[in-house]
Design an enzyme around this catalytic site. Structure first.
Site, PDB file in Angstrom:
ATOM      1  N   ASP A   1       0.829  -1.214   0.000  1.00 55.18           N
ATOM      2  CA  ASP A   1       0.000   0.000   0.000  1.00 55.18           C
ATOM      3  C   ASP A   1       0.863   1.265   0.000  1.00 55.18           C
ATOM      4  OD1 ASP A   1      -2.341   1.434  -0.018  1.00 55.18           O
ATOM      5  OD2 ASP A   1      -2.745   1.218   2.123  1.00 55.18           O
TER       6      ASP A   1
ATOM      7  N   ASN B   1     -10.983  -2.442  -5.051  1.00 52.42           N
ATOM      8  CA  ASN B   1     -10.253  -1.531  -5.933  1.00 52.42           C
ATOM      9  C   ASN B   1     -10.970  -1.291  -7.265  1.00 52.42           C
ATOM     10  OD1 ASN B   1      -6.992  -2.708  -4.811  1.00 52.42           O
ATOM     11  ND2 ASN B   1      -8.127  -0.902  -4.146  1.00 52.42           N
TER      12      ASN B   1
HETATM   13  C1  IPE Z   1      -5.328  -2.657  -0.097  1.00 51.38           C
HETATM   14  O1  IPE Z   1      -5.004  -1.342  -0.312  1.00 51.38           O
HETATM   15  C2  IPE Z   1      -5.378  -3.406  -1.392  1.00 51.38           C
HETATM   16  C3  IPE Z   1      -4.088  -3.565  -2.058  1.00 51.38           C
HETATM   17  C4  IPE Z   1      -2.918  -3.246  -1.581  1.00 51.38           C
HETATM   18  C5  IPE Z   1      -4.160  -4.180  -3.354  1.00 51.38           C
HETATM   19  P1  IPE Z   1      -6.135  -0.210  -0.425  1.00 51.38           P
HETATM   20  O2  IPE Z   1      -5.427   1.065  -0.633  1.00 51.38           O
HETATM   21  O3  IPE Z   1      -7.122  -0.605  -1.445  1.00 51.38           O
HETATM   22  O4  IPE Z   1      -6.805  -0.284   1.017  1.00 51.38           O
HETATM   23  P2  IPE Z   1      -7.755   0.731   1.760  1.00 51.38           P
HETATM   24  O5  IPE Z   1      -8.858   1.062   0.826  1.00 51.38           O
HETATM   25  O6  IPE Z   1      -6.948   1.934   2.086  1.00 51.38           O
HETATM   26  O7  IPE Z   1      -8.201   0.005   2.981  1.00 51.38           O
HETATM   27  C1  IPE Z   2      -1.561   0.318  -3.362  1.00 52.91           C
HETATM   28  O1  IPE Z   2      -1.345   1.690  -3.369  1.00 52.91           O
HETATM   29  C2  IPE Z   2      -1.803  -0.237  -4.738  1.00 52.91           C
HETATM   30  C3  IPE Z   2      -3.189  -0.689  -4.985  1.00 52.91           C
HETATM   31  C4  IPE Z   2      -4.138  -0.686  -4.124  1.00 52.91           C
HETATM   32  C5  IPE Z   2      -3.467  -1.189  -6.310  1.00 52.91           C
HETATM   33  P1  IPE Z   2      -2.546   2.718  -3.380  1.00 52.91           P
HETATM   34  O2  IPE Z   2      -2.891   3.005  -4.797  1.00 52.91           O
HETATM   35  O3  IPE Z   2      -3.648   2.243  -2.533  1.00 52.91           O
HETATM   36  O4  IPE Z   2      -1.846   3.981  -2.738  1.00 52.91           O
HETATM   37  P2  IPE Z   2      -2.459   4.967  -1.632  1.00 52.91           P
HETATM   38  O5  IPE Z   2      -2.959   4.135  -0.519  1.00 52.91           O
HETATM   39  O6  IPE Z   2      -3.545   5.728  -2.312  1.00 52.91           O
HETATM   40  O7  IPE Z   2      -1.305   5.822  -1.246  1.00 52.91           O
HETATM   41 MG    MG Z   3      -4.058   2.434  -0.548  1.00 53.91          MG
END
Ligand code: IPE
Ligand code: IPE
Ligand code: MG
Length: 270
Positions: free
Chosen positions: A37, A85
């Site tokens: 993340d 997502n």
């Molecule tokens: C969790 O990250 C899913 C992945 C790393 C693929 P998110 O960024 O989607 O999680 P939330 O929404 O902050 O909980």
């Molecule tokens: C994790 O990084 C990747 C996926 C969930 C695909 P994020 O895209 O959630 O990055 P933040 O949490 O917005 O920084």
């Molecule tokens: Mg995230």
């Protein structure tokens, strides 16, 4: 040897030394799961589009996969895309899918050479056709590899996986294939996408969020959690080593008391 190549080999041998130390100092987790993340925040801090964070995150994946294989980790599960997502803006989803296709295309040969088997969990049918095709080819090519399993969670959510398992169990009860009395932990696990894979020993989440976000809900019942503020695109092998060191300092009691664990030698970490 040129100056720069001697620097590279010095760095390499230092890394190997760190790995050997880690192996000596305690147990290397058999299964590591990672919630990768913080890509978006990494990019935002630099005034870049979110996709730049996802791209840089691929470099972290490469480094962590390589280091895990070298350390003797047997299973590495990466949360790459969650069911939730799909709620993101379409452009971001499209870019992520393209990046996935490109990465599978460019990295499969290297995985294969390193004896790494690629697997995927999640609602694979919901992914775009091109992604499914690349995945299928990469999994087929690497299916007999033995060194480590790289397990990608794609369009995955723990609740979805549990519900799918419940449906299949219900069908098998109805067909008379299993009896209700036979349903236990072991049987239930065998109906999950992760059937045959031991539960994670260590779960790492980057970017500091204190939540599970619907990842491996059943499997992490007794997993050690490690949360770091480091954003995924900044996470490299040295951060992984730190997480493993932290894991090795813990005592996994599984509901028992410390003395029992020591007596039975159950805790590989001690
Ligand atoms: C969790 O990250 C899913 C992945 C790393 C693929 P998110 O960024 O989607 O999680 P939330 O929404 O902050 O909980
Ligand atoms: C994790 O990084 C990747 C996926 C969930 C695909 P994020 O895209 O959630 O990055 P933040 O949490 O917005 O920084
Ligand atoms: Mg995230």
């Amino acid at each position: 040897m040129s100056d720069s190549s001697s620097k590279v080999s010095l760095k390499l041998s230092t890394d190997r030394k760190i790995q050997e130390e880690l192996k000596r100092s305690g147990e290397i987790p058999t299964h590591i799961a990672i919630i990768m993340d913080g890509n978006g925040r990494w990019a935002k801090r630099r005034g870049l589009p979110r996709v730049a964070g996802h791209r840089e995150g691929v470099k972290s994946v490469r480094d962590v996969v390589e280091a895990c294989a070298q350390l003797g980790v047997k299973y590495l599960t990466l949360f790459a895309f969650s069911t939730e997502n799909w709620r993101r803006p379409k452009e971001e989803i499209d870019t992520l899918m393209k990046l996935l296709i490109r990465t599978l295309r460019s990295e499969t040969e290297k995985l294969h050479k390193n004896d790494i088997k690629l697997m995927a969990i999640g609602d694979i049918d919901s992914l775009p056709k091109e992604v499914r095709q690349e995945l299928r080819e990469a999994m087929e090519k690497t299916k007999n590899n033995k060194r480590m399993v790289l397990n990608l969670a794609l369009s995955y959510s723990g609740r979805w996986e549990i519900i799918e398992a419940v449906k299949e169990i219900a069908k098998d009860v109805k067909r008379g294939k299993i009896k209700v009395e036979e349903i236990d932990d072991k049987l239930f696990s065998s109906y999950l996408n992760t059937a045959g894979i031991p539960d994670p020993d260590l779960l790492i989440r980057t970017s500091g969020e204190l939540r599970i976000s619907n990842f491996l809900l059943w499997q992490i019942a007794y997993t050690e959690l490690y949360i770091t503020d480091c954003l995924w695109p900044d996470f490299r092998r040295k951060h992984l080593y730190e997480a493993i060191r932290d894991y090795q300092r813990r005592e996994r009691r599984f509901g028992m008391i410390s003395e029992q664990i020591k007596k039975k030698g159950l805790n590989g970490n001690a």
